[in-house]
Design a protein around this motif. Sequence first.
Motif, PDB file in Angstrom:
ATOM      1  N   ILE A 127       0.825  -1.219   0.000  1.00  0.00           N
ATOM      2  CA  ILE A 127       0.000   0.000   0.000  1.00  0.00           C
ATOM      3  C   ILE A 127       0.855   1.264   0.000  1.00  0.00           C
ATOM      4  CG2 ILE A 127      -0.230   0.352   2.516  1.00  0.00           C
ATOM      5  CD1 ILE A 127      -3.200   0.824   2.070  1.00  0.00           C
ATOM      6  N   ARG A 128       2.157   1.105   0.007  1.00  0.00           N
ATOM      7  CA  ARG A 128       3.073   2.243   0.111  1.00  0.00           C
ATOM      8  C   ARG A 128       2.854   3.276  -0.997  1.00  0.00           C
ATOM      9  NH1 ARG A 128       8.608   2.961   2.018  1.00  0.00           N
ATOM     10  NH2 ARG A 128       9.599   4.574   0.784  1.00  0.00           N
ATOM     11  N   ASN A 129       2.861   2.831  -2.248  1.00  0.00           N
ATOM     12  CA  ASN A 129       2.718   3.765  -3.372  1.00  0.00           C
ATOM     13  C   ASN A 129       1.345   4.437  -3.357  1.00  0.00           C
ATOM     14  OD1 ASN A 129       5.302   3.172  -4.257  1.00  0.00           O
ATOM     15  ND2 ASN A 129       4.623   1.659  -5.768  1.00  0.00           N
ATOM     16  N   LYS A 130       0.322   3.673  -3.023  1.00  0.00           N
ATOM     17  CA  LYS A 130      -1.033   4.226  -2.957  1.00  0.00           C
ATOM     18  C   LYS A 130      -1.108   5.344  -1.927  1.00  0.00           C
ATOM     19  CE  LYS A 130      -5.844   2.780  -2.058  1.00  0.00           C
ATOM     20  NZ  LYS A 130      -6.708   1.627  -1.725  1.00  0.00           N
ATOM     21  N   LEU A 131      -0.575   5.101  -0.739  1.00  0.00           N
ATOM     22  CA  LEU A 131      -0.614   6.115   0.314  1.00  0.00           C
ATOM     23  C   LEU A 131       0.181   7.351  -0.081  1.00  0.00           C
ATOM     24  CD1 LEU A 131      -0.125   3.891   3.508  1.00  0.00           C
ATOM     25  CD2 LEU A 131      -2.255   4.916   2.685  1.00  0.00           C
ATOM     26  N   SER A 132       1.378   7.141  -0.611  1.00  0.00           N
ATOM     27  CA  SER A 132       2.225   8.273  -0.993  1.00  0.00           C
ATOM     28  C   SER A 132       1.540   9.155  -2.025  1.00  0.00           C
ATOM     29  CB  SER A 132       3.564   7.759  -1.545  1.00  0.00           C
ATOM     30  OG  SER A 132       4.269   7.037  -0.565  1.00  0.00           O
ATOM     31  N   SER A 133       0.867   8.521  -2.985  1.00  0.00           N
ATOM     32  CA  SER A 133       0.172   9.272  -4.023  1.00  0.00           C
ATOM     33  C   SER A 133      -1.010  10.046  -3.461  1.00  0.00           C
ATOM     34  CB  SER A 133      -0.294   8.316  -5.118  1.00  0.00           C
ATOM     35  OG  SER A 133      -1.023   9.002  -6.114  1.00  0.00           O
ATOM     36  N   LEU A 134      -1.808   9.409  -2.633  1.00  0.00           N
ATOM     37  CA  LEU A 134      -3.005  10.049  -2.096  1.00  0.00           C
ATOM     38  C   LEU A 134      -2.676  11.183  -1.141  1.00  0.00           C
ATOM     39  CD1 LEU A 134      -5.157   6.857  -1.428  1.00  0.00           C
ATOM     40  CD2 LEU A 134      -5.580   8.595  -3.180  1.00  0.00           C
ATOM     41  N   LEU A 135      -1.585  11.063  -0.392  1.00  0.00           N
ATOM     42  CA  LEU A 135      -1.234  12.072   0.610  1.00  0.00           C
ATOM     43  C   LEU A 135      -0.906  13.427  -0.006  1.00  0.00           C
ATOM     44  CD1 LEU A 135       0.891   9.932   3.076  1.00  0.00           C
ATOM     45  CD2 LEU A 135      -1.214  11.167   3.627  1.00  0.00           C
ATOM     46  N   ALA A 136      -0.568  13.444  -1.275  1.00  0.00           N
ATOM     47  CA  ALA A 136      -0.244  14.713  -1.930  1.00  0.00           C
ATOM     48  C   ALA A 136      -1.432  15.658  -1.964  1.00  0.00           C
ATOM     49  CB  ALA A 136       0.261  14.451  -3.346  1.00  0.00           C
ATOM     50  N   GLN A 137      -2.660  15.088  -1.981  1.00  0.00           N
ATOM     51  CA  GLN A 137      -3.852  15.921  -2.112  1.00  0.00           C
ATOM     52  C   GLN A 137      -4.915  15.659  -1.047  1.00  0.00           C
ATOM     53  OE1 GLN A 137      -4.140  18.374  -4.302  1.00  0.00           O
ATOM     54  NE2 GLN A 137      -2.178  17.916  -5.289  1.00  0.00           N
ATOM     55  N   HIS A 138      -4.741  14.609  -0.245  1.00  0.00           N
ATOM     56  CA  HIS A 138      -5.811  14.202   0.671  1.00  0.00           C
ATOM     57  C   HIS A 138      -5.279  13.858   2.059  1.00  0.00           C
ATOM     58  CE1 HIS A 138      -8.309  13.747  -2.944  1.00  0.00           C
ATOM     59  NE2 HIS A 138      -7.305  13.057  -3.471  1.00  0.00           N
ATOM     60  N   LYS A 139      -6.156  13.995   3.041  1.00  0.00           N
ATOM     61  CA  LYS A 139      -5.860  13.508   4.383  1.00  0.00           C
ATOM     62  C   LYS A 139      -6.165  12.012   4.414  1.00  0.00           C
ATOM     63  CE  LYS A 139      -6.726  17.825   6.866  1.00  0.00           C
ATOM     64  NZ  LYS A 139      -5.294  18.004   7.209  1.00  0.00           N
ATOM     65  N   VAL A 140      -5.181  11.226   4.840  1.00  0.00           N
ATOM     66  CA  VAL A 140      -5.313   9.770   4.832  1.00  0.00           C
ATOM     67  C   VAL A 140      -5.084   9.216   6.236  1.00  0.00           C
ATOM     68  CG1 VAL A 140      -4.480   7.611   3.849  1.00  0.00           C
ATOM     69  CG2 VAL A 140      -4.491   9.682   2.440  1.00  0.00           C
ATOM     70  N   HIS A 141      -6.011   8.375   6.660  1.00  0.00           N
ATOM     71  CA  HIS A 141      -5.933   7.722   7.967  1.00  0.00           C
ATOM     72  C   HIS A 141      -5.773   6.223   7.729  1.00  0.00           C
ATOM     73  CE1 HIS A 141      -6.531   7.386  12.286  1.00  0.00           C
ATOM     74  NE2 HIS A 141      -7.445   6.450  12.103  1.00  0.00           N
ATOM     75  N   LEU A 142      -4.681   5.655   8.238  1.00  0.00           N
ATOM     76  CA  LEU A 142      -4.400   4.229   8.058  1.00  0.00           C
ATOM     77  C   LEU A 142      -4.750   3.471   9.332  1.00  0.00           C
ATOM     78  CD1 LEU A 142      -3.217   1.924   6.336  1.00  0.00           C
ATOM     79  CD2 LEU A 142      -0.961   2.509   7.278  1.00  0.00           C
ATOM     80  N   LEU A 143      -5.563   2.434   9.175  1.00  0.00           N
ATOM     81  CA  LEU A 143      -6.016   1.610  10.292  1.00  0.00           C
ATOM     82  C   LEU A 143      -5.351   0.237  10.186  1.00  0.00           C
ATOM     83  CD1 LEU A 143      -8.185   1.994  12.585  1.00  0.00           C
ATOM     84  CD2 LEU A 143      -9.752   0.758  11.101  1.00  0.00           C
ATOM     85  N   HIS A 144      -4.703  -0.184  11.279  1.00  0.00           N
ATOM     86  CA  HIS A 144      -3.946  -1.444  11.246  1.00  0.00           C
ATOM     87  C   HIS A 144      -4.159  -2.230  12.541  1.00  0.00           C
ATOM     88  CE1 HIS A 144      -0.715  -4.300  10.725  1.00  0.00           C
ATOM     89  NE2 HIS A 144      -0.058  -3.845  11.776  1.00  0.00           N
ATOM     90  N   PRO A 145      -4.498  -3.527  12.439  1.00  0.00           N
ATOM     91  CA  PRO A 145      -4.687  -4.336  13.644  1.00  0.00           C
ATOM     92  C   PRO A 145      -3.391  -5.019  14.094  1.00  0.00           C
ATOM     93  CG  PRO A 145      -5.362  -5.601  11.740  1.00  0.00           C
ATOM     94  CD  PRO A 145      -4.898  -4.265  11.213  1.00  0.00           C
ATOM     95  N   VAL A 146      -3.206  -5.055  15.399  1.00  0.00           N
ATOM     96  CA  VAL A 146      -2.135  -5.841  16.014  1.00  0.00           C
ATOM     97  C   VAL A 146      -2.800  -6.862  16.923  1.00  0.00           C
ATOM     98  CG1 VAL A 146      -0.287  -5.799  17.731  1.00  0.00           C
ATOM     99  CG2 VAL A 146      -0.306  -4.115  15.871  1.00  0.00           C
TER     100      VAL A 146
END
Length: 240
Positions: A67-86
């Motif tokens: 998901i690295r490239n997707k997040l990097s691209s979206l962050l240029a124009q949008h606020k992105v919140h990543l949810l991850h379970p441990v």
Amino acid sequence: MPKAAKETDKVVSNGIGLRNERSLHAALKRWAALPEDKFEVPLDGYVIDMVRGEQLIEIQTRNFSAIRNKLSSLLAQHKVHLLHPVTAEKWVVQVDATGQKITSRRKSPYKGKLTDLFEELVRIPELMVHENFSFEVLLINEEEVRCRDGKGSKHRKRVSVVDRQLIEVVASHQFRSEKDLLTFIPTTLLQPFSNKDLAASLQLPLHRCRQMTYCLRKMGAVTVVGKNRNELLFSSQEGD
């Protein structure tokens, strides 16, 4: 109080797509959903798990590299919140070759910790300093469904993990900047410190502390200030 997990075997009717989703991902989406959220939204060449007003929410259970490239691209124009379970605690459910019948269920001795987040964060540490990025870690209890199909790894004796199912969300932890992650460094730790010093202080495996200091270095939250033989010595900004 954390919200309890909802049943994972029912198709919901509020627009949350379940097609091609594993049970854990779908259950976390339902857990996090608010009434006005939109789901599976096409945007900038990607499909977004959830959209809440101007915020994009992505759920990634593992493999942040994907998901690295997707997040990097979206962050240029949008606020992105990543949810991850441990995973805090786990139950192992064994099913037969058809996947339809449960043959056993037992509690695993596995005990996860919040610091396990660095297992994945090590793949995207630089995103933590982006002003549009925020990160939420959910400590969960889960069922791991296994099948004796001969296709799994050697250490599982060729038993495959075919699904992960949410039992409950135990706690939620928000990280909005590198300063939030710097709280993992004990204030009592003498500076400068090595990974071995950190491991002894936190009672963690050395490899986990190496992941932690790598992430914090990439975020600019700790710096290398010297070496003791082959061990790097670090200093945190709070300790300067």
